[in-house]
Enzyme design. Structure first.
Site, PDB file in Angstrom:
ATOM      1  N   PRO A   2      -1.404  59.498  49.960  1.00 59.87           N
ATOM      2  CA  PRO A   2      -1.552  59.770  51.280  1.00 59.87           C
ATOM      3  C   PRO A   2      -1.200  61.203  51.337  1.00 59.87           C
ATOM      4  O   PRO A   2       0.483  60.322  51.551  1.00 59.87           O
ATOM      5  CB  PRO A   2      -1.926  58.745  51.932  1.00 59.87           C
ATOM      6  CG  PRO A   2      -1.492  57.352  51.323  1.00 59.87           C
ATOM      7  CD  PRO A   2      -1.349  57.605  50.011  1.00 59.87           C
ATOM      8  N   GLU A   3      -0.911  62.311  51.483  1.00 65.87           N
ATOM      9  CA  GLU A   3      -0.264  63.660  51.408  1.00 65.87           C
ATOM     10  C   GLU A   3      -0.487  63.385  52.762  1.00 65.87           C
ATOM     11  O   GLU A   3      -0.616  63.051  53.630  1.00 65.87           O
ATOM     12  CB  GLU A   3      -0.462  64.445  50.546  1.00 65.87           C
ATOM     13  CG  GLU A   3      -0.033  64.744  49.076  1.00 65.87           C
ATOM     14  CD  GLU A   3       1.381  63.517  48.718  1.00 65.87           C
ATOM     15  OE1 GLU A   3       2.310  63.880  49.779  1.00 65.87           O
ATOM     16  OE2 GLU A   3       2.320  63.284  47.585  1.00 65.87           O
ATOM     17  N   HIS A  91      -7.898  43.351  51.595  1.00 61.15           N
ATOM     18  CA  HIS A  91      -7.557  44.271  51.511  1.00 61.15           C
ATOM     19  C   HIS A  91      -6.783  45.362  53.124  1.00 61.15           C
ATOM     20  O   HIS A  91      -5.932  46.150  53.632  1.00 61.15           O
ATOM     21  CB  HIS A  91      -6.929  45.658  50.693  1.00 61.15           C
ATOM     22  CG  HIS A  91      -7.437  45.353  49.420  1.00 61.15           C
ATOM     23  ND1 HIS A  91      -5.829  44.313  48.790  1.00 61.15           N
ATOM     24  CD2 HIS A  91      -7.870  46.057  48.538  1.00 61.15           C
ATOM     25  CE1 HIS A  91      -6.312  43.673  47.783  1.00 61.15           C
ATOM     26  NE2 HIS A  91      -7.305  44.644  47.377  1.00 61.15           N
ATOM     27  N   ARG A 110      -1.777  48.201  47.742  1.00 62.36           N
ATOM     28  CA  ARG A 110      -1.171  48.446  47.128  1.00 62.36           C
ATOM     29  C   ARG A 110       0.586  48.162  48.234  1.00 62.36           C
ATOM     30  O   ARG A 110       1.703  47.552  47.414  1.00 62.36           O
ATOM     31  CB  ARG A 110      -0.329  49.061  46.255  1.00 62.36           C
ATOM     32  CG  ARG A 110      -1.278  49.469  45.277  1.00 62.36           C
ATOM     33  CD  ARG A 110      -1.136  50.884  44.486  1.00 62.36           C
ATOM     34  NE  ARG A 110       0.478  50.662  43.957  1.00 62.36           N
ATOM     35  CZ  ARG A 110       0.692  51.982  43.060  1.00 62.36           C
ATOM     36  NH1 ARG A 110       0.359  52.653  42.816  1.00 62.36           N
ATOM     37  NH2 ARG A 110       1.919  51.987  42.265  1.00 62.36           N
TER      38      ARG A 110
END
Ligand code: ZN
Length: 270
Positions: A2-3, A91, A110
């Protein structure tokens, strides 16, 4: 990953459901994120009202009366809004239960994201030395010009430095340098004020267009079973090595530094 535009889209997606709402419960299913989620986070947040959901660089700031939760999406994180009938997914490590029956779920396969707490987030070690927001009035070509004097570093690395300006990730650096006609390897200290004005404008345009694009995905923030995807964007050069330059039609070139790809036109970018 994600930017900044995805993080801003996330903020816009969750803010209207959170602001003014009281937190019933904070559930931490897995505290092992990039840094451990503090044990006392539920005690600090439960029973308090969310005053605002802001963003600084790629951090989402959930502001309560008593302090602020600093949330980062890391490499693979996302947040979404679901009803309390919706079972958690794999998650879904952190869950904020609100008094309107909605849940904010933080999903991060992650686990490079974070949930931290600060009484003064702007002075937190992660935030205090950050440069200006690219869409704020303080970010100008004049600023880039001043900060770059005497710098030998390549202009691409210079604009990706968070102390100079935040949120210019690799894709956006490629796109903005192409729009401004500046070669990515040119030394930052050797670029004129005029060209930095064009570059600052190109950075603003590129990020604004991406945020606008993200706006079209906002409906996915409520009650979606999957997580909101990182939205597809129309890019000029990034990922287009060998394809014709949109300006001069010559094939675009690529350089690689580690994992990072730089695509540019050897003719249009000097
Ligand atoms: Zn070209």
């Amino acid at each position: 990953m994600p930017e900044l535009p995805e993080v801003e889209t996330t903020r816009r997606g969750i803010a209207p459901h959170c602001e003014g709402r009281s937190i019933r419960q904070l559930i931490i299913r897995n505290p092992s994120l990039r840094w451990p989620v503090p044990d006392d986070l539920p005690a600090r947040m439960e029973g308090h009202t969310i005053r605002a959901v802001d963003r600084r660089a790629k951090y989402i700031l959930i502001r309560l009366d008593t302090g602020t939760a600093i949330v980062h999406l890391g490499m693979s994180g996302s947040m979404r809004v679901v009803t309390d009938q919706s079972p958690p997914l794999k998650h879904d490590h952190v869950e904020l239960q609100l008094d309107n029956g909605l849940l904010i779920r933080f999903n991060d396969p992650r686990r490079f994201g974070c949930w931290l707490w600060s009484d003064h987030p702007e002075q937190h070690a992660l935030l205090e030395s950050l440069g200006p927001e690219p869409l704020a009035p303080e970010f100008t070509g004049g600023l880039l010009y001043r900060l770059s004097r005497g710098k030998q570093v390549a202009v691409k690395s210079f604009i990706m430095d968070n102390r100079v300006v935040v949120g210019v990730g690799n894709i956006y650096a490629n796109e903005a340098l192409f729009k401004a006609g500046i070669h990515p390897n040119r030394k930052a200290g050797r670029i004129s004020a005029d060209r930095y004005h064009r570059l600052a404008e190109a950075i603003r345009e590129t990020l604004s267009a991406a945020i606008l694009m993200g706006g079209t995905t906002l409906r996915d923030f409520v009650n979606s079973d999957g997580k909101p995807g990182y939205f597809a964007q129309s890019l000029l050069v990034y990922g287009k090595r060998g394809q014709p330059c949109p300006e001069c039609q010559r094939p675009l070139k690529e350089m690689r530094t580690g994992q990072r790809s730089t695509v540019y036109c050897g003719n249009c970018q000097r």
